[in-house]
Write a protein that holds these residues in place. Structure first.
Motif, short mmCIF file in Angstrom:
data_model
loop_
_atom_site.label_atom_id
_atom_site.label_comp_id
_atom_site.label_asym_id
_atom_site.label_seq_id
_atom_site.Cartn_x
_atom_site.Cartn_y
_atom_site.Cartn_z
N TYR A 1 0.58 5.16 0.95
CA TYR A 1 -0.23 6.20 1.58
C TYR A 1 0.33 7.56 1.23
O TYR A 1 1.54 7.80 1.34
CB TYR A 1 -0.25 6.02 3.10
CG TYR A 1 -0.95 4.77 3.56
CD1 TYR A 1 -2.33 4.77 3.79
CD2 TYR A 1 -0.25 3.58 3.74
CE1 TYR A 1 -2.98 3.62 4.20
CE2 TYR A 1 -0.90 2.42 4.15
CZ TYR A 1 -2.26 2.45 4.38
OH TYR A 1 -2.91 1.31 4.78
N ASP B 1 3.93 -1.46 3.67
CA ASP B 1 3.30 -0.13 3.55
C ASP B 1 4.37 0.91 3.25
O ASP B 1 5.45 0.90 3.86
CB ASP B 1 2.58 0.25 4.84
CG ASP B 1 1.28 -0.51 5.03
OD1 ASP B 1 0.73 -1.00 4.02
OD2 ASP B 1 0.81 -0.63 6.17
N LYS C 1 -9.45 9.69 7.12
CA LYS C 1 -8.47 8.61 7.14
C LYS C 1 -7.68 8.59 5.83
O LYS C 1 -8.24 8.89 4.77
CB LYS C 1 -9.17 7.27 7.36
CG LYS C 1 -9.90 7.15 8.69
CD LYS C 1 -10.56 5.80 8.82
CE LYS C 1 -11.28 5.67 10.16
NZ LYS C 1 -11.94 4.35 10.31
N PRO C 2 -6.39 8.23 5.89
CA PRO C 2 -5.59 8.19 4.67
C PRO C 2 -6.08 7.12 3.71
O PRO C 2 -6.49 6.03 4.13
CB PRO C 2 -4.17 7.88 5.17
CG PRO C 2 -4.36 7.27 6.51
CD PRO C 2 -5.60 7.89 7.09
N VAL C 3 -6.06 7.43 2.43
CA VAL C 3 -6.47 6.50 1.39
C VAL C 3 -5.22 5.88 0.78
O VAL C 3 -4.28 6.58 0.40
CB VAL C 3 -7.30 7.20 0.30
CG1 VAL C 3 -7.65 6.23 -0.81
CG2 VAL C 3 -8.58 7.77 0.90
N ALA C 4 -5.22 4.57 0.67
CA ALA C 4 -4.04 3.87 0.17
C ALA C 4 -4.20 3.51 -1.30
O ALA C 4 -5.30 3.15 -1.76
CB ALA C 4 -3.79 2.61 0.99
N ASN D 1 0.85 -1.18 0.00
CA ASN D 1 0.00 0.00 0.00
C ASN D 1 0.88 1.24 0.00
O ASN D 1 1.91 1.27 0.69
CB ASN D 1 -0.91 0.06 1.23
CG ASN D 1 -2.11 -0.87 1.12
OD1 ASN D 1 -2.53 -1.23 0.02
ND2 ASN D 1 -2.64 -1.29 2.24
N THR E 1 -7.16 11.64 1.52
CA THR E 1 -7.88 11.14 2.69
C THR E 1 -9.36 10.97 2.36
O THR E 1 -9.88 11.59 1.43
CB THR E 1 -7.75 12.09 3.90
OG1 THR E 1 -8.27 13.39 3.53
CG2 THR E 1 -6.30 12.23 4.34
N LYS F 1 7.28 2.38 5.37
CA LYS F 1 6.63 2.69 6.64
C LYS F 1 6.57 1.47 7.57
O LYS F 1 6.90 1.55 8.75
CB LYS F 1 5.22 3.22 6.38
CG LYS F 1 4.46 3.66 7.61
CD LYS F 1 3.08 4.18 7.21
CE LYS F 1 2.29 4.62 8.44
NZ LYS F 1 0.92 5.07 8.08
N TYR G 1 5.01 5.27 2.51
CA TYR G 1 4.46 6.61 2.76
C TYR G 1 5.03 7.56 1.73
O TYR G 1 6.26 7.71 1.63
CB TYR G 1 4.81 7.07 4.17
CG TYR G 1 4.20 8.39 4.56
CD1 TYR G 1 2.86 8.49 4.93
CD2 TYR G 1 4.96 9.56 4.55
CE1 TYR G 1 2.30 9.70 5.27
CE2 TYR G 1 4.41 10.78 4.90
CZ TYR G 1 3.07 10.85 5.26
OH TYR G 1 2.53 12.05 5.59
#
Length: 203
Positions: free
Chosen positions: A33, A95, A41-44, A31, A37, A80, A97
């Motif tokens: 990030y 993940d 919430k953050p959208v992946a 994902n 959002t 991340k 970022y």
């Protein structure tokens, strides 16, 4: 930080069955990030990357700025979090970022002890308590490692995060966290006791 390239392909089927099939094909579900959002919430951005490329990121003590090309679109990111299988330690999910030139990031930087500590010269043993210190800064200012001078450190003494400072970096790790310390060894204790006995005899 060093840079490394990574390729990826978008994935639309996010179920466990699809993820398992990807791993069998040599890909790891990931994902990314970023700034997007939804409901706070953050959208992946879901994608998959070849394990043959990811292993250079996963099995290394170094940190990298990662140039990810997903279906022809370039992204700049840092790693991340990695999820490992509880028994085989095989990577299951990664993940990332997304970073840019303006927004600072918080990331753990490896600690590098510099110099031969006085306490080690006196027979003590160096104990490194944490391998990384979290810092906040624009990603271009993030160094590959944080140098901690231990030359003057004596037996029984320690260096805490609050005693350190690095130009251009805000330290995010708690100030009370011990970075390293010198422990007394049996040999050092015996040598100290012998020295004390000799001094007593001389008197």
């Amino acid at each position: 930080m060093k840079e490394i390239d990574l390729s990826g392909k978008k994935r639309t089927d996010l179920g466990k069955k699809a993820s398992k099939a990807l791993r069998k094909e040599g890909f790891i579900p990931c994902n990314l990030y970023g700034e997007s959002t939804q409901d706070g919430k953050p959208v992946a951005l879901a994608f998959a990357s070849p394990f043959s490329e990811l292993r250079k990121l996963i099995y290394t003590p170094h940190i990298y700025v990662i140039k990810i090309n997903i279906d022809g679109t370039d992204h700049t990111a840092v790693m991340k979090e990695i999820q490992f299988h509880p028994t085989t330690d095989a990577p299951l999910h990664v993940d990332f970022y997304e970073v840019n030139d303006q927004k600072p990031i918080t990331i753990g930087i490896p600690v590098k002890l510099v110099g031969l500590a006085q306490g080690v010269r006196d027979g003590g043993r160096m104990n490194l308590s944490i391998r990384k210190i979290n810092v906040t800064a624009p990603y271009q200012q993030i160094p590959e490692h944080l140098d901690v001078d231990v030359t003057a450190l004596k037996i029984g003494k320690s260096i805490k995060v609050g005693e350190l400072s690095f130009e251009g970096l805000d330290i995010a790790t708690s100030k009370d966290v011990v970075v390293c310390s010198i422990k007394m060894t049996r040999n050092a204790a015996a040598a100290a006791a012998a020295a004390a006995d000799n001094e007593g005899a001389a008197e």
